[in-house]
Design a protein around this motif. Structure first.
Motif, PDB file in Angstrom:
ATOM      1  N   ASN B  28       2.280 -17.825  -3.017  1.00  0.00           N
ATOM      2  CA  ASN B  28       1.919 -18.609  -2.708  1.00  0.00           C
ATOM      3  C   ASN B  28       0.516 -18.297  -3.081  1.00  0.00           C
ATOM      4  OD1 ASN B  28       1.119 -15.898  -1.584  1.00  0.00           O
ATOM      5  ND2 ASN B  28       1.102 -16.785   0.995  1.00  0.00           N
ATOM      6  N   LEU B  29      -0.683 -19.033  -3.017  1.00  0.00           N
ATOM      7  CA  LEU B  29      -1.901 -19.183  -2.839  1.00  0.00           C
ATOM      8  C   LEU B  29      -2.922 -19.241  -2.058  1.00  0.00           C
ATOM      9  CD1 LEU B  29      -1.914 -21.798  -6.528  1.00  0.00           C
ATOM     10  CD2 LEU B  29      -2.359 -18.962  -6.171  1.00  0.00           C
ATOM     11  N   LYS B  30      -3.990 -19.063  -1.385  1.00  0.00           N
ATOM     12  CA  LYS B  30      -4.139 -19.181  -0.329  1.00  0.00           C
ATOM     13  C   LYS B  30      -6.363 -19.649  -1.000  1.00  0.00           C
ATOM     14  CE  LYS B  30      -2.236 -16.066   2.949  1.00  0.00           C
ATOM     15  NZ  LYS B  30      -3.075 -14.754   3.850  1.00  0.00           N
ATOM     16  N   PHE B  31      -6.632 -20.761  -0.350  1.00  0.00           N
ATOM     17  CA  PHE B  31      -7.445 -21.237  -0.271  1.00  0.00           C
ATOM     18  C   PHE B  31      -8.320 -21.344   1.484  1.00  0.00           C
ATOM     19  CE2 PHE B  31      -4.480 -23.684  -2.598  1.00  0.00           C
ATOM     20  CZ  PHE B  31      -4.428 -23.091  -3.853  1.00  0.00           C
ATOM     21  N   PRO B  32      -9.679 -21.224   0.857  1.00  0.00           N
ATOM     22  CA  PRO B  32     -10.190 -21.161   1.916  1.00  0.00           C
ATOM     23  C   PRO B  32     -10.659 -23.215   2.424  1.00  0.00           C
ATOM     24  CG  PRO B  32     -11.914 -20.320   0.298  1.00  0.00           C
ATOM     25  CD  PRO B  32     -10.292 -20.853  -0.402  1.00  0.00           C
ATOM     26  N   LEU B  33     -10.174 -23.062   3.780  1.00  0.00           N
ATOM     27  CA  LEU B  33     -10.393 -24.774   4.214  1.00  0.00           C
ATOM     28  C   LEU B  33     -11.355 -24.800   3.844  1.00  0.00           C
ATOM     29  CD1 LEU B  33      -8.468 -26.829   5.537  1.00  0.00           C
ATOM     30  CD2 LEU B  33      -9.351 -25.928   7.911  1.00  0.00           C
TER      31      LEU B  33
END
Lengths: 709, 362
Positions: B28-33
């Motif tokens: 998974n990749l996490k991006f700041p909202l």
């Protein structure tokens, strides 16, 4: 002696009805006129075996007026009358009309008689009979009060056209044959095509009933041969049943209204004891040929071949020939009837009928030999090797008993007191309940049951409906069963999906019943046509009057769109679907004597819908599963399109070799396939949770209780 | 190579994904909202600060396409950084046409993925090799921009007073620029029309200022340019826009504190010192400006701003201004001042307003 005094309202209503159809009827006509009509009634009573007394009806006035004046319309009337009779005790006048007007009553009221004796729908006979039987002074014959009462209802006949005496001269016996010829439609012989089907149906019903009663797995052989001439066919139906003792053969086949199931309060196919003899009569009338019956009752016993003819004037069998023959089967019966008929294929054909019989009777094997050039021989094999349990006979439940029936039951009870009679002759009535009924009715429980006044009986009848009672026992209804229903459908249709639903027993008007639905979907079943609805009542396929049937109404009422099927407003769903809907009951209510459509009782409709909805939900699940399977096929391909890009991009960034890329691709396939399966699972859960049977049932529930007032 | 840290970061993220895949687990990749819900307005630092809310892109059947595109885009970015090349957003979109099934059908899709990556690494898109095509804005007035000649490396002095009736165009990357100015303030103007009028009449001479045309919502380059100029030369920034919710909540607010969408780079692309010269709702009354009724979208934008915009929520003055605007139900454009004479803005309005900068809205 009329009940006019007692029930003037209903009487009036009845009379006014009569007045419409026979305007010439004068009040005087309502005078009693016993001798003429009495004889046939007695004959009917003989057939009635044991309870014949009830049928020895005094012939009442209104009757004659119906009988004498409107013989032509009597069939229609009779039909109407019996329909009403089922609904209201006041069918009396018309019912009697049928009776008294002669022989036609014997035949026409086959069903009516059955009803009356079965559940007392026919109030007339019973209302009259206690009076007959009672030594108490009966109300005077045609009392003036009665006449006066009727006066206003006959407005349409301002002047007299005939006196009772002149009318009496016209009143005479009508032979069974005569009646039959005029009213053949009542018995299912309206036209040559239907006659053929009815003949097969009656013979098959008899054969199945005989086998089941004897505990034999039915193995039937049905053959139709074309005789010389286009319109002549010979129907042969052979069973492996217990056979019939030689002495009984003529009566069973050559006499109308003769049978064993006439009065039993239990689930059975035929009841009237009229079907097969009527078929024989039809054959005889159209071809002049007698029935040929071969029967053997067991190994080591001889087989007999009898030529049976019905004396239409006397309703008596005539044996034209009798011989001992070599017959291969160890036991069983074969009946041959030659008749004028039209052979049809497709809908409402013999073949379709037999197929439906096979579905509703998965324990039966049926072989069919159509006439030459009309298709190949077919055999529907046993789906089950077990006979269905034998339905138990039940005592009537007070909620389902009508006044006439009650009168008759009290009259003929073996019990001495009213209390004992109630307890002994009804189901779900204890001593306490019996006393309660008596208290509500305001009568003493110690009354002599067969000496009660009509008013008292009526009070008791009313009280019965008011007292709280347990629902009747349901063990007397034997459904086909979910599994056999489904297997039956599976063996008869090339579908993709099969399901079935058998509802728990429910009750309408004191009669227990069970509804079940079998469903086949997809495969070879035509897709762009309305779903095929096969209707069954006590395992007998219903072929006609589809539109008038509660089953059809229930099917159209169900919102099939909720289950992913097309459904034009107020129509059957359009889908590759076959529905087999079975109503089993000790008493299946039909809309008319022709026994072709189930009546619209709210309790029955409700159960029908619930069973259909249950099957509908399963179809919806099947359809969505199939859709998902297709989607999943697409998804697999979809996933495969992107995997190379993921591994390729990673390879560009990380710079690994071919072997590593291969491994990456494999791992990606694994991970994504698992994700796909998880996705499918969640969709399934979603469907399961959105379709909540209870909620749906509640939404559809009209709030009807299983009891009625 | 100055950006090898960027390459390292990209390799690190890709490596983590790869490990997960080899372990047969969903990467998974996490991006700041990137939205206003995930920013906080901190007056001390003066801009929208990113909060911790993250959006996760886990590799599943549903996300497989976007996931592939994100990795492809990362790969392209690494390539650009390594070769010291750039691609415009449009070009990146066309590059994707080589990706077969993973290609983008429309540019907004590729822009979205690009911004995701930008936010993932918390960098400005220029740092990962992508540039916008849009113009950065125009400058005229008392400013000398110091740039370099690409070929010779020689210093170039660009005098913004010498563009005549034209203007200096802010380049896409402003990081290497130097400034010389003795202007008293910077006037950031929403519309090119108003900018033209002020340039035509050499208003900068009269008012001793730098004029900047934003052309709607200022680009990142424009915001960065104004920010650097005001920071380095310690001169105030006054913003002159239409009086409507868009002019205030979008143009002015974005220039001053940044946006939700670019929350990860607001730190660099904001001008905390900017203040709001006009046109204010009060100006509509004071100057009896001709107006247009507020459209439904304007009213919605206003109520959104009052409810959801942390900047507007922080400033009572702005809430009051919005309330007044909605109550009046009208909006007024900069050019409405022309009602009182074409040069009324130069002769009357701006001088009157500039006499009291302390009254400017925050």
């Amino acid at each position: 002696m009329e009940s006019v005094a007692r029930k003037p309202d209903s009487k009036q209503e009845q009379l006014s009805l009569m007045a419409d159809s026979a305007p010439a009827a004068s009040p005087d006509a309502s005078r009693r006129k016993p001798p003429v009509g009495d004889r046939p009634a007695k004959r009917a009573a003989k057939a009635d075996r044991g309870r014949g007394r009830d049928l020895q009806l005094p012939v009442l006035g209104p009757t004659e007026m119906a009988g004498g004046k409107s013989e032509r319309s009597s069939g229609h009337e009779a039909e109407q009358a019996s329909g009403r009779a089922a609904e209201q005790a006041s069918g009396r006048a018309v019912e009697e009309g049928k009776r008294s007007s002669g022989r036609r009553a014997e035949a026409a009221s086959g069903r009516a008689v059955e009803r009356s004796s079965g559940r007392g729908a026919e109030a007339g006979g019973s209302v009259a009979s206690p009076v007959d039987a009672c030594p108490d002074p009966a109300p005077a014959e045609a009392p003036p009060s009665g006449t006066n009462n009727q006066q206003p209802t006959t407005k349409n006949s301002p002047s007299r056209r005939a006196s009772a005496e002149s009318m009496a001269s016209k009143q005479r016996d009508i032979s069974v044959a005569e009646f039959f010829t005029k009213n053949r439609h009542l018995l299912g012989f309206d036209n040559p095509a239907k006659a053929l089907l009815t003949t097969v149906k009656e013979a098959v019903d008899n054969a199945l009933d005989a086998c089941e009663e004897a505990g034999i797995l039915p193995d039937l052989d049905v053959a139709i041969r074309q005789c010389n001439g286009d319109e002549r066919f010979r129907v042969s139906v052979r069973d492996n049943g217990p056979g019939i003792v030689k002495a009984q053969i003529p009566k069973i086949f050559g006499k109308l209204l003769y049978g064993s199931k006439f009065h039993s309060f239990k689930q059975a196919r035929g009841q009237q004891g009229i079907g097969i003899s009527a078929a024989g009569m039809y054959g005889q009338l159209t071809t002049g040929r007698p029935m040929v019956v071969v029967s053997r009752t067991g190994k080591g016993k001889p087989a007999f071949r009898l030529l049976v003819r019905i004396d239409a004037q006397k309703n008596q069998p005539e044996v034209l020939g009798e011989e001992q023959v070599e017959w291969e089967p160890e036991h069983g019966t074969s009946v041959d009837i030659e008749l004028v008929a039209t052979y049809r294929r497709g809908t409402r054909s013999v073949e379709e009928y037999l197929q439906q019989v096979a579905i509703a009777n998965p324990h039966a094997r049926i072989a069919y030999h159509p006439p030459a050039g009309q298709g190949d021989d077919i055999a529907w094999e046993h789906v089950s090797e077990e006979l269905p349990p034998e339905p138990k006979e039940m005592k009537p439940h007070p909620y389902g008993v009508e006044l006439g029936m009650l009168l008759k039951m009290l009259l003929s009870t073996k019990s001495r007191t009213l209390r004992a009679a109630l307890v002994q002759d009804f189901s779900r009535v204890s001593t306490r309940v019996a006393d309660e009924i008596c208290a509500v009715a305001g009568v003493k429980p110690e009354l002599r049951a067969n000496r009660m006044q009509p008013e008292e009986v009526e009070a008791v009848h009313k009280a019965m409906q008011q007292v709280k009672l347990l629902a009747p026992p349901t063990s007397c209804v034997v459904p086909i069963g979910e599994e056999l229903m489904r297997r039956g459908m599976e063996s008869r249709f090339q579908g993709e999906f099969f399901t079935s639903s058998t509802r728990p027993p429910a009750v309408y008007r004191g009669n227990p019943f069970v509804v079940e639905v079998g469903l086949a979907y997809g495969g070879d079943i035509p897709a762009d046509e309305p779903a095929d609805v096969m209707r069954f009542a006590n395992r007998v396929p219903l072929q006609y009057q589809k539109g008038a049937c509660a089953i059809t109404e229930a099917v159209t009422d169900v919102a099939w769109r909720n289950y992913g099927l097309q459904q034009p407003r107020g129509s059957l769903p359009i889908a590759p679907m076959v529905l087999a809907v079975h109503v089993a009951s000790v008493w299946v209510p039909f809309t008319s004597e022709s026994k072709e459509a189930v009546a619209h009782y709210p309790e029955i409709l409700r159960e029908l819908k619930l069973a259909l909805q249950e099957c509908g939900r399963r179809v919806a699940i099947f359809l969505s599963a199939r859709r998902r399977a297709i989607d999943a096929g697409k998804k697999s391909a979809y996933i495969k399109k992107y995997i190379p890009h993921i591994s390729g991009a990673l390879r560009e960034i990380l710079g690994y070799g071919d072997a590593k890329e291969q491994e990456t691709v494999e791992c990606l396939e694994y991970v994504l396939e698992r994700s796909r399966l998880e996705g499918m699972k969640s969709v399934e859960d979603e469907i399961a949770s959105t379709v909540d049977p209870e909620a749906e049932a509640a939404a559809d529930d009209g709030g009807t209780e299983a009891t009625d007032a | 190579m100055p950006d090898s840290s960027m390459v390292k970061a990209i390799r690190k993220v890709a490596g983590m994904i790869h490990e997960k895949i080899l372990a047969r687990r969903k990467p998974n990749l996490k991006f700041p909202l990137r939205s206003l819900q995930n920013v906080r307005y901190r007056p001390q630092i003066g801009f929208f600060e990113l909060l911790g809310k993250m959006k996760e892109r886990t590799l599943t059947v549903g996300t497989v396409k976007t996931f592939a595109q994100t990795l492809r885009m990362m790969s392209l970015s690494k390539n650009l950084v390594e070769t010291d090349d750039i691609a415009t957003k449009r070009e990146a979109y066309y590059v994707s046409k080589n990706w077969g099934e993973a290609r983008f059908d429309e540019q907004p899709e590729s822009d979205q993925v690009m911004e995701d990556i930008e936010a993932l690494f918390r960098v400005n898109r220029e740092q990962i090799g992508f540039i916008p095509e849009e113009k950065g804005g125009e400058v005229a007035g008392k400013l000398v921009v110091i740039d370099k000649d690409r070929d010779t490396g020689k210093t170039l002095r660009i005098d913004c007073t010498k563009f005549g009736s034209g203007a200096y165009s802010i380049p896409i990357s402003v990081e290497g620029l130097g400034f010389q100015t003795d202007a008293k303030f910077i006037l950031a103007i929403e519309t090119a029309g108003m900018f033209q009028r002020l340039v035509k009449h050499n208003y900068w001479k009269q008012a001793d200022c730098v004029l900047i045309s934003m052309g709607g919502v200022p680009t990142r380059a424009c915001r960065r340019f104004v920010r650097r100029l005001s920071d380095e030369k310690k001169i105030p920034v006054y913003v002159f826009v239409d009086c409507d919710p868009y002019g205030i909540a979008n143009i002015y607010r974005t220039l001053k504190v940044g946006s939700g969408n670019a929350a990860h780079v607001n730190e660099f692309f904001c001008v905390p010192k900017a203040t709001f010269l006009g046109i204010t709702p009060q100006d509509i009354i004071d100057y009896k400006l001709p107006t247009h009724p507020l459209k439904d979208v304007d009213v919605k934008r206003a109520s959104d701003a009052v409810k959801n915009d942390p900047f507007i929520q922080h400033h009572k003055a702005w809430q009051g201004a919005f309330e007044k605007l909605v109550k009046m139900g009208v909006r007024a454009e900069q050019q409405a001042l022309a009602k009182h004479g074409l040069n009324y803005v130069i002769d009357e309005y701006l001088p009157q307003k500039l006499a009291h900068p302390e009254r400017f809205l925050p």
